[in-house]
Write a protein that holds these residues in place. Structure first.
Motif, PDB file in Angstrom:
ATOM      1  N   VAL A 122      -5.210  -6.893 -11.335  1.00  0.00           N
ATOM      2  CA  VAL A 122      -6.558  -6.590 -10.840  1.00  0.00           C
ATOM      3  C   VAL A 122      -6.526  -6.368  -9.329  1.00  0.00           C
ATOM      4  O   VAL A 122      -7.138  -5.431  -8.801  1.00  0.00           O
ATOM      5  N   ALA A 123      -5.783  -7.224  -8.617  1.00  0.00           N
ATOM      6  CA  ALA A 123      -5.701  -7.083  -7.163  1.00  0.00           C
ATOM      7  C   ALA A 123      -5.004  -5.788  -6.767  1.00  0.00           C
ATOM      8  O   ALA A 123      -5.452  -5.070  -5.859  1.00  0.00           O
ATOM      9  N   PHE A 124      -3.906  -5.449  -7.450  1.00  0.00           N
ATOM     10  CA  PHE A 124      -3.185  -4.220  -7.126  1.00  0.00           C
ATOM     11  C   PHE A 124      -4.009  -2.981  -7.488  1.00  0.00           C
ATOM     12  O   PHE A 124      -3.924  -1.950  -6.811  1.00  0.00           O
ATOM     13  N   ALA A 125      -4.804  -3.064  -8.552  1.00  0.00           N
ATOM     14  CA  ALA A 125      -5.667  -1.937  -8.900  1.00  0.00           C
ATOM     15  C   ALA A 125      -6.679  -1.679  -7.786  1.00  0.00           C
ATOM     16  O   ALA A 125      -6.979  -0.525  -7.455  1.00  0.00           O
ATOM     17  N   GLY A 126      -7.198  -2.755  -7.186  1.00  0.00           N
ATOM     18  CA  GLY A 126      -8.095  -2.597  -6.049  1.00  0.00           C
ATOM     19  C   GLY A 126      -7.399  -1.955  -4.867  1.00  0.00           C
ATOM     20  O   GLY A 126      -7.978  -1.106  -4.164  1.00  0.00           O
ATOM     21  N   LEU A 127      -6.135  -2.334  -4.653  1.00  0.00           N
ATOM     22  CA  LEU A 127      -5.350  -1.729  -3.572  1.00  0.00           C
ATOM     23  C   LEU A 127      -5.130  -0.247  -3.847  1.00  0.00           C
ATOM     24  O   LEU A 127      -5.224   0.595  -2.936  1.00  0.00           O
ATOM     25  N   ALA A 128      -4.838   0.103  -5.092  1.00  0.00           N
ATOM     26  CA  ALA A 128      -4.615   1.508  -5.453  1.00  0.00           C
ATOM     27  C   ALA A 128      -5.889   2.332  -5.297  1.00  0.00           C
ATOM     28  O   ALA A 128      -5.834   3.523  -4.959  1.00  0.00           O
TER      29      ALA A 128
ATOM     30  N   LYS B 207      -8.023  -5.013 -18.230  1.00  0.00           N
ATOM     31  CA  LYS B 207      -8.067  -3.939 -19.236  1.00  0.00           C
ATOM     32  C   LYS B 207      -8.739  -2.694 -18.666  1.00  0.00           C
ATOM     33  O   LYS B 207      -8.271  -1.566 -18.869  1.00  0.00           O
ATOM     34  N   ALA B 208      -9.835  -2.894 -17.927  1.00  0.00           N
ATOM     35  CA  ALA B 208     -10.537  -1.762 -17.321  1.00  0.00           C
ATOM     36  C   ALA B 208      -9.652  -1.034 -16.319  1.00  0.00           C
ATOM     37  O   ALA B 208      -9.693   0.201 -16.223  1.00  0.00           O
ATOM     38  N   ALA B 209      -8.833  -1.791 -15.564  1.00  0.00           N
ATOM     39  CA  ALA B 209      -7.939  -1.167 -14.586  1.00  0.00           C
ATOM     40  C   ALA B 209      -6.887  -0.303 -15.272  1.00  0.00           C
ATOM     41  O   ALA B 209      -6.531   0.770 -14.788  1.00  0.00           O
ATOM     42  N   VAL B 210      -6.398  -0.770 -16.433  1.00  0.00           N
ATOM     43  CA  VAL B 210      -5.436   0.029 -17.193  1.00  0.00           C
ATOM     44  C   VAL B 210      -6.105   1.292 -17.720  1.00  0.00           C
ATOM     45  O   VAL B 210      -5.574   2.400 -17.600  1.00  0.00           O
ATOM     46  N   GLU B 211      -7.291   1.126 -18.300  1.00  0.00           N
ATOM     47  CA  GLU B 211      -7.997   2.274 -18.877  1.00  0.00           C
ATOM     48  C   GLU B 211      -8.416   3.288 -17.819  1.00  0.00           C
ATOM     49  O   GLU B 211      -8.524   4.481 -18.103  1.00  0.00           O
TER      50      GLU B 211
ATOM     51  N   ALA C  92       0.835  -1.202   0.000  1.00  0.00           N
ATOM     52  CA  ALA C  92       0.000   0.000   0.000  1.00  0.00           C
ATOM     53  C   ALA C  92       0.872   1.255   0.000  1.00  0.00           C
ATOM     54  O   ALA C  92       1.826   1.377   0.777  1.00  0.00           O
ATOM     55  N   GLY C  93       0.556   2.173  -0.882  1.00  0.00           N
ATOM     56  CA  GLY C  93       1.293   3.425  -0.951  1.00  0.00           C
ATOM     57  C   GLY C  93       2.666   3.320  -1.577  1.00  0.00           C
ATOM     58  O   GLY C  93       3.441   4.283  -1.536  1.00  0.00           O
TER      59      GLY C  93
ATOM     60  N   SER D  38      -2.173   6.597  -3.144  1.00  0.00           N
ATOM     61  CA  SER D  38      -0.752   6.876  -3.360  1.00  0.00           C
ATOM     62  C   SER D  38      -0.001   5.667  -3.921  1.00  0.00           C
ATOM     63  O   SER D  38       1.190   5.753  -4.227  1.00  0.00           O
ATOM     64  N   THR D  39      -0.670   4.542  -4.080  1.00  0.00           N
ATOM     65  CA  THR D  39      -0.050   3.343  -4.648  1.00  0.00           C
ATOM     66  C   THR D  39       0.120   3.513  -6.151  1.00  0.00           C
ATOM     67  O   THR D  39      -0.818   3.888  -6.856  1.00  0.00           O
ATOM     68  N   ARG D  40       1.332   3.242  -6.648  1.00  0.00           N
ATOM     69  CA  ARG D  40       1.615   3.306  -8.086  1.00  0.00           C
ATOM     70  C   ARG D  40       1.867   1.892  -8.593  1.00  0.00           C
ATOM     71  O   ARG D  40       2.577   1.108  -7.961  1.00  0.00           O
ATOM     72  N   ILE D  41       1.291   1.582  -9.753  1.00  0.00           N
ATOM     73  CA  ILE D  41       1.471   0.261 -10.344  1.00  0.00           C
ATOM     74  C   ILE D  41       2.021   0.423 -11.745  1.00  0.00           C
ATOM     75  O   ILE D  41       1.440   1.118 -12.578  1.00  0.00           O
ATOM     76  N   THR D  42       3.154  -0.223 -12.012  1.00  0.00           N
ATOM     77  CA  THR D  42       3.725  -0.247 -13.350  1.00  0.00           C
ATOM     78  C   THR D  42       3.705  -1.674 -13.857  1.00  0.00           C
ATOM     79  O   THR D  42       4.151  -2.594 -13.170  1.00  0.00           O
ATOM     80  N   TRP D  43       3.170  -1.842 -15.047  1.00  0.00           N
ATOM     81  CA  TRP D  43       3.100  -3.170 -15.670  1.00  0.00           C
ATOM     82  C   TRP D  43       4.194  -3.266 -16.715  1.00  0.00           C
ATOM     83  O   TRP D  43       4.197  -2.521 -17.689  1.00  0.00           O
ATOM     84  N   LEU D  44       5.125  -4.174 -16.500  1.00  0.00           N
ATOM     85  CA  LEU D  44       6.298  -4.310 -17.354  1.00  0.00           C
ATOM     86  C   LEU D  44       6.082  -5.466 -18.327  1.00  0.00           C
ATOM     87  O   LEU D  44       5.886  -6.612 -17.919  1.00  0.00           O
ATOM     88  N   LEU D  45       6.134  -5.168 -19.624  1.00  0.00           N
ATOM     89  CA  LEU D  45       5.963  -6.176 -20.661  1.00  0.00           C
ATOM     90  C   LEU D  45       7.215  -6.267 -21.519  1.00  0.00           C
ATOM     91  O   LEU D  45       7.760  -5.239 -21.936  1.00  0.00           O
ATOM     92  N   ARG D  46       7.656  -7.488 -21.782  1.00  0.00           N
ATOM     93  CA  ARG D  46       8.798  -7.669 -22.664  1.00  0.00           C
ATOM     94  C   ARG D  46       8.399  -7.463 -24.118  1.00  0.00           C
ATOM     95  O   ARG D  46       9.206  -7.021 -24.929  1.00  0.00           O
ATOM     96  N   ARG D  47       7.175  -7.818 -24.450  1.00  0.00           N
ATOM     97  CA  ARG D  47       6.717  -7.668 -25.830  1.00  0.00           C
ATOM     98  C   ARG D  47       6.575  -6.204 -26.202  1.00  0.00           C
ATOM     99  O   ARG D  47       6.431  -5.342 -25.339  1.00  0.00           O
ATOM    100  N   GLY D  48       6.573  -5.935 -27.490  1.00  0.00           N
ATOM    101  CA  GLY D  48       6.563  -4.550 -27.946  1.00  0.00           C
ATOM    102  C   GLY D  48       5.226  -3.857 -27.836  1.00  0.00           C
ATOM    103  O   GLY D  48       5.174  -2.623 -27.799  1.00  0.00           O
ATOM    104  N   THR D  49       4.126  -4.613 -27.813  1.00  0.00           N
ATOM    105  CA  THR D  49       2.802  -4.029 -27.700  1.00  0.00           C
ATOM    106  C   THR D  49       1.966  -4.854 -26.741  1.00  0.00           C
ATOM    107  O   THR D  49       2.256  -6.028 -26.495  1.00  0.00           O
ATOM    108  N   VAL D  50       0.911  -4.245 -26.225  1.00  0.00           N
ATOM    109  CA  VAL D  50      -0.010  -4.996 -25.367  1.00  0.00           C
ATOM    110  C   VAL D  50      -0.750  -6.041 -26.184  1.00  0.00           C
ATOM    111  O   VAL D  50      -0.940  -7.182 -25.759  1.00  0.00           O
ATOM    112  N   GLY D  51      -1.153  -5.681 -27.400  1.00  0.00           N
ATOM    113  CA  GLY D  51      -1.774  -6.623 -28.313  1.00  0.00           C
ATOM    114  C   GLY D  51      -2.957  -7.353 -27.703  1.00  0.00           C
ATOM    115  O   GLY D  51      -3.858  -6.760 -27.110  1.00  0.00           O
ATOM    116  N   ALA D  52      -2.957  -8.680 -27.808  1.00  0.00           N
ATOM    117  CA  ALA D  52      -4.081  -9.512 -27.389  1.00  0.00           C
ATOM    118  C   ALA D  52      -3.904 -10.072 -25.987  1.00  0.00           C
ATOM    119  O   ALA D  52      -4.516 -11.076 -25.637  1.00  0.00           O
TER     120      ALA D  52
END
Length: 444
Positions: free
Chosen positions: A212-218, A258-262, A194-195, A223-237
């Motif tokens: 999804v769980a971290f989005a609920g925490l945020a 997807k809703a949490a990102v948006e 948290a935070g 003050s909680t920040r969530i960064t999603w790290l992807l090796r692929r070049g695009t989010v795609g499918a």
């Protein structure tokens, strides 16, 4: 060797399903589990809810064994947590199998009796030996006519490092890195995150569950920040098939992520292959990519990049494994996320799972090597076919039938790096993806 047991390694969902199939066919068997109860690995993600219904999570042979003893099948349309799967199904199944299941017995090696992997002479006439370390540190040798390795991959998570090995500094930063979905329903665990600035690395269903769980925490702690790290070049499918998914809960998981990102709870960083982890003067982490990108002021990292099989204790038996996936060579083309069309996984059984070492089989998640698209029902059909073959019923063994629900995420770690934004050519109808439960079904 007919009087010798078939040894099953792992008392998880697929290992116990194998035992039920063997017992139904009157075969002598022994299940070896290093944990102290059935589903020991499942118990480690007890808070995670599966996206398969109970109807897909109970092996047919297990049900036939349990119901005459008064066991009641849970609501077929319900979605259990890991804790419920273990408590309501796996532990009663182990109890029904009785003394044929041993706990506190870790398999540390398998070999052909009196022969290392180089020796040809007399190999097919000798039984297998299973080397066991007991909970009190003792050693034991068990002679077996066959071995089914259903130990899963849970104990071998993929690292944060983008080249398949731990990033420089990753091990030293172990106090800030976890490789499981954190249980944020636990107040103590939630307080850790948290935070804070939390990085989630990975693109499969475990990663989506954590997001999804971290989005609920945020939402509760802004003050909680969530960064999603992807090796692929695009989010795609990566979010899957949504409402078109034939496993509704799996589709819903992708839509929630997807809703949490948006909604702005999650910042997405693509094309980031971690090369090094540094610790700043304030104790927080800095992640560096192989392309020179920097992600600074990181408090915690959840690495959910899949798993890999531990083959070290199979070094003295002859395995035919695909060079890329580390899956049996006949199975690998059916499940390789780099090349296959992401449609339904073809039915497969004893023929695809056989190795040059007679009567030795990898089953369950371990049979898929590093491929990410595994469902419980796949493993149940695998061991039904293997048990039929070991009982001499070759016709049944080769009559493999399996239909998997479509529209899951098919790409594992490192896949789709250079894909264009429109990935419909690969993932318009993705294959059945892994249950969270079966990232690795049981401890060895």
């Amino acid at each position: 060797m007919s009087d010798l047991p078939v040894v099953v390694v792992g008392a998880g969902p697929v290992g116990l399903a194998a035992a039920a199939e063997l017992a139904e066919r009157g075969q002598t068997l022994l299940v070896l589990e290093r944990g102290d109860h059935a589903g020991a690995a499942v118990a480690q993600w007890h808070h995670v809810r599966l996206f398969s219904r109970w109807a897909e999570l109970v092996a047919p042979a297990a049900r036939r064994l349990l119901e005459p003893q008064g066991w009641q099948h849970p609501d077929v349309d319900g979605y259990p947590t890991g804790e419920e799967w273990a408590r309501l199904y796996l532990r009663p199944l182990a109890d029904a199998l009785g003394e044929r299941v041993r706990f506190g017995a870790e398999v540390v090696g398998v070999a052909r009796r009196g022969r290392d992997r180089v020796v040809d002479d007399g190999r097919e006439s000798e039984p297998l030996t299973v080397h066991v370390r007991t909970v009190d540190g003792g050693e034991e040798r068990i002679t077996a006519r066959a071995v089914i390795d259903a130990s899963g991959t849970w104990t071998s998570p993929n690292p944060l490092g983008g080249d398949g090995l731990p990033a420089i500094g990753e091990t030293a930063a172990a106090d800030r890195i976890v490789y499981q979905v954190p249980n944020l329903t636990d107040a103590t665990v939630a307080a850790r995150y948290a935070g804070k600035h939390v990085v989630v690395a990975g693109s499969g269903h475990s990663a989506l569950t954590a997001l999804v769980a971290f989005a609920g925490l945020a939402e509760r702690h802004p003050s909680t920040r969530i960064t999603w790290l992807l090796r692929r070049g695009t989010v795609g499918a990566v979010f899957g098939g949504g409402e078109a998914d034939q496993l509704p809960a799996r589709g819903a998981l992708g839509m929630r992520a997807k809703a949490a990102v948006e909604a702005g709870y999650i910042t997405v960083v693509t094309g980031f292959r971690t090369e090094a982890v540094e610790r700043g003067s304030d104790g927080r982490l800095v992640l560096l990519s192989s392309e020179g990108q920097r992600l600074e002021a990181v408090d915690e990292v959840a690495v959910l990049a899949g798993f890999r099989p531990d083959l070290s204790w199979l070094s003295e038996v002859r395995l035919a494994l695909d060079a890329t996936l580390q899956a049996p060579v006949a199975l690998a083309p059916l499940v390789d996320p780099n090349v296959h069309s992401c449609g339904t996984v073809y039915p497969h059984g004893v023929k695809e799972l056989a190795h040059p070492e007679p009567n030795l089989y990898l089953a369950g998640m371990k049979s898929y090597g590093r491929a990410p698209t595994f469902l419980a029902m796949t493993g149940y059909e695998q061991v039904r076919s293997i048990a039929a073959a070991l009982a001499g019923d070759r016709e049944s063994a080769e009559r493999v039938e399996l239909v998997l629900p479509e529209t899951g995420v098919c790409g594992g770690s490192g896949v789709f790096d250079a894909q264009p934004d429109d990935q419909s050519s690969c993932c318009g109808t993705p294959s059945g993806a892994q249950d969270l439960s079966l990232s690795a079904p049981s401890a060895r």
